[in-house]
Motif scaffolding. Structure first.
Motif, PDB file in Angstrom:
ATOM      1  N   THR A  36     -44.876  42.325  11.785  1.00 13.18           N
ATOM      2  CA  THR A  36     -46.241  42.324  12.300  1.00 13.18           C
ATOM      3  C   THR A  36     -46.789  40.909  12.478  1.00 13.18           C
ATOM      4  O   THR A  36     -46.472  39.998  11.722  1.00 13.18           O
ATOM      5  N   GLY A  37     -47.610  40.765  13.491  1.00 11.74           N
ATOM      6  CA  GLY A  37     -48.236  39.496  13.817  1.00 11.74           C
ATOM      7  C   GLY A  37     -48.987  39.650  15.124  1.00 11.74           C
ATOM      8  O   GLY A  37     -49.055  40.741  15.699  1.00 11.74           O
ATOM      9  N   THR A  52     -42.249  35.203  18.977  1.00 10.00           N
ATOM     10  CA  THR A  52     -42.870  36.518  19.112  1.00 10.00           C
ATOM     11  C   THR A  52     -42.361  37.480  18.036  1.00 10.00           C
ATOM     12  O   THR A  52     -41.280  37.272  17.455  1.00 10.00           O
ATOM     13  N   ILE A  53     -43.124  38.547  17.825  1.00 12.89           N
ATOM     14  CA  ILE A  53     -42.695  39.549  16.851  1.00 12.89           C
ATOM     15  C   ILE A  53     -41.480  40.324  17.360  1.00 12.89           C
ATOM     16  O   ILE A  53     -40.647  40.785  16.564  1.00 12.89           O
ATOM     17  N   GLU A  54     -41.353  40.459  18.681  1.00 12.63           N
ATOM     18  CA  GLU A  54     -40.176  41.148  19.216  1.00 12.63           C
ATOM     19  C   GLU A  54     -38.903  40.368  18.893  1.00 12.63           C
ATOM     20  O   GLU A  54     -37.874  40.965  18.541  1.00 12.63           O
ATOM     21  N   GLY A  64     -28.665  43.620  10.479  1.00 11.83           N
ATOM     22  CA  GLY A  64     -28.219  44.877   9.893  1.00 11.83           C
ATOM     23  C   GLY A  64     -29.314  45.808   9.451  1.00 11.83           C
ATOM     24  O   GLY A  64     -29.047  46.888   8.914  1.00 11.83           O
ATOM     25  N   GLY A  65     -30.575  45.420   9.674  1.00 15.09           N
ATOM     26  CA  GLY A  65     -31.691  46.279   9.324  1.00 15.09           C
ATOM     27  C   GLY A  65     -32.264  46.968  10.546  1.00 15.09           C
ATOM     28  O   GLY A  65     -31.614  47.051  11.597  1.00 15.09           O
ATOM     29  N   ARG A  66     -33.470  47.441  10.396  1.00 12.37           N
ATOM     30  CA  ARG A  66     -34.177  48.084  11.498  1.00 12.37           C
ATOM     31  C   ARG A  66     -35.522  47.405  11.642  1.00 12.37           C
ATOM     32  O   ARG A  66     -36.384  47.520  10.770  1.00 12.37           O
ATOM     33  N   GLY A  67     -35.700  46.662  12.714  1.00 16.20           N
ATOM     34  CA  GLY A  67     -36.936  45.944  12.928  1.00 16.20           C
ATOM     35  C   GLY A  67     -37.866  46.700  13.855  1.00 16.20           C
ATOM     36  O   GLY A  67     -37.452  47.134  14.936  1.00 16.20           O
ATOM     37  N   ILE A  68     -39.114  46.866  13.427  1.00 16.22           N
ATOM     38  CA  ILE A  68     -40.114  47.564  14.221  1.00 16.22           C
ATOM     39  C   ILE A  68     -41.270  46.601  14.480  1.00 16.22           C
ATOM     40  O   ILE A  68     -42.080  46.336  13.584  1.00 16.22           O
ATOM     41  N   PRO A  69     -41.361  46.033  15.688  1.00 15.28           N
ATOM     42  CA  PRO A  69     -42.455  45.102  15.969  1.00 15.28           C
ATOM     43  C   PRO A  69     -43.759  45.845  16.217  1.00 15.28           C
ATOM     44  O   PRO A  69     -43.801  46.784  17.017  1.00 15.28           O
ATOM     45  N   VAL A  70     -44.808  45.434  15.534  1.00 15.06           N
ATOM     46  CA  VAL A  70     -46.127  46.034  15.717  1.00 15.06           C
ATOM     47  C   VAL A  70     -47.145  44.899  15.796  1.00 15.06           C
ATOM     48  O   VAL A  70     -47.328  44.155  14.821  1.00 15.06           O
ATOM     49  N   ARG A  71     -47.787  44.770  16.944  1.00 12.68           N
ATOM     50  CA  ARG A  71     -48.832  43.757  17.044  1.00 12.68           C
ATOM     51  C   ARG A  71     -49.993  44.154  16.150  1.00 12.68           C
ATOM     52  O   ARG A  71     -50.502  45.278  16.216  1.00 12.68           O
ATOM     53  N   LEU A  83     -51.667  50.237  12.158  1.00  7.67           N
ATOM     54  CA  LEU A  83     -50.392  49.901  11.533  1.00  7.67           C
ATOM     55  C   LEU A  83     -50.095  50.868  10.396  1.00  7.67           C
ATOM     56  O   LEU A  83     -48.968  51.361  10.264  1.00  7.67           O
ATOM     57  N   ARG A  84     -51.095  51.153   9.594  1.00  6.76           N
ATOM     58  CA  ARG A  84     -50.893  52.063   8.466  1.00  6.76           C
ATOM     59  C   ARG A  84     -50.386  53.419   8.958  1.00  6.76           C
ATOM     60  O   ARG A  84     -49.489  54.020   8.347  1.00  6.76           O
TER      61      ARG A  84
END
Length: 311
Positions: A36-37, A52-54, A64-71, A83-84
């Motif tokens: 997040t950012g 960027t968050i992306e 090896g993880g799972r990244g979920i970008p959320v502005r 976000l919550r």
């Protein structure tokens, strides 16, 4: 091995610096990480940085993880509420790393506080403290729903006695001291729910912004030690560290079943290194704490000191 593969983390301020590195290292352990950012590929933040968050989320995936970008603008309660809801859809929250800052362009190192911009000072405090309070208020209910959660506030400096003012910016000191205070309070409050809260700090950081300031890259950073670009700070850059140094300490904390022994404390990259034995990306172990106490504080000439003892 992915020991955090069933864990969900939120990293605030994950666009760059320590936030990005921490997100990546948690991903390396298999965690799902909400990155997040404010800066996305479509929308820049007032920081006007290119990261960027992306990009961070892609690095999490690659590790090896799972990244979920959320502005998410953490000055906006509505953004954090949104976000919550996204995090709730994952069914849990296990790790919260609170790394929001957004104050660099409001710093005034050259003038007494009363001769600096009041608007800039108040914006720095708003961006650096209010954001953390909003994030905690909205996200802690998810994290404390089950025991074992970990909350880390990120600051600058491990000063235990907040009466020792290092100078020269009062607003900056206020923000960073507040993070240590939050960590102490969280250490007490979260323990009641079987969770752990504390504060962490890097040393002299080779962040994207600092490399740009010194006009070097991660490959050429040693040139900054003698180039004179950073003035008196240049020679001390010899004991600098990448953001991944602290991030590896955070990863070690996330894996430590007895992390509660650090509840309420401020743990620096160098104290975490002494505890867990990890290295920076180049295999060294920078110890800014010893360097500060033995070279910076007494005013020794860094060019006459054997830096190998501190790496």
């Amino acid at each position: 091995m992915k020991p955090l593969r069933d864990k969900v983390a939120v990293v605030t301020g994950a666009t760059r610096g320590c936030g990005r590195a921490i997100a990546v290292e948690l991903g390396r352990l298999g965690a799902t990480v909400f990155v997040t950012g404010r800066t996305t590929r479509e929308q820049a933040s007032p920081m006007k940085r290119p990261e960027t968050i992306e990009e961070t989320a892609e690095l999490v995936d690659a590790a090896g993880g799972r990244g979920i970008p959320v502005r998410c603008d953490y000055t906006s309660v509505a953004d954090v509420d949104a976000l919550r809801e996204r995090v709730e859809s994952e069914g849990r929250l296990d790790i919260l790393v609170d790394d929001v800052w957004g104050g660099d362009q409001y710093l005034d190192w050259d003038n007494p506080y009363w001769e600096s911009s009041l608007d800039d000072a108040l914006t720095m405090v708003h961006n650096g403290i209010d954001t953390h309070l909003i994030a905690l208020h909205r996200l802690l209910p998810l994290l404390t729903a089950r025991p074992g959660g970990l909350v880390l506030e990120v600051t600058d400096g491990d000063t235990v006695n907040d009466e020792t003012y290092p100078g020269p910016s009062i607003p900056y000191y206020l923000v960073k001291a507040a993070m240590r205070t939050l960590g102490r309070a969280l250490g007490v409050e979260l323990a009641k729910h079987g969770c752990v809260g504390l504060t962490v700090t890097p040393g002299f950081l080779r962040s994207e912004a600092m490399l740009e300031y010194f006009k070097v890259t991660e490959e050429t950073w040693r040139d900054a030690i003698t180039s004179g670009v950073g003035g008196d700070h240049g020679p001390h850059f010899a004991i600098s560290e990448t953001p991944y140094y602290l991030a590896r300490g955070v990863a070690a904390l996330a894996l430590d079943p007895d992390a509660k022994r650090f509840a309420g404390k401020t743990m620096a990259s160098w104290t975490l290194k002494r505890e867990y034995g990890f290295t920076d990306l180049d295999g060294t172990q920078p110890d800014w704490g010893h360097w500060h106490d033995e070279v910076v504080k007494p005013g020794a000439d860094p060019s006459t000191v054997d830096t190998s003892k501190y790496r």
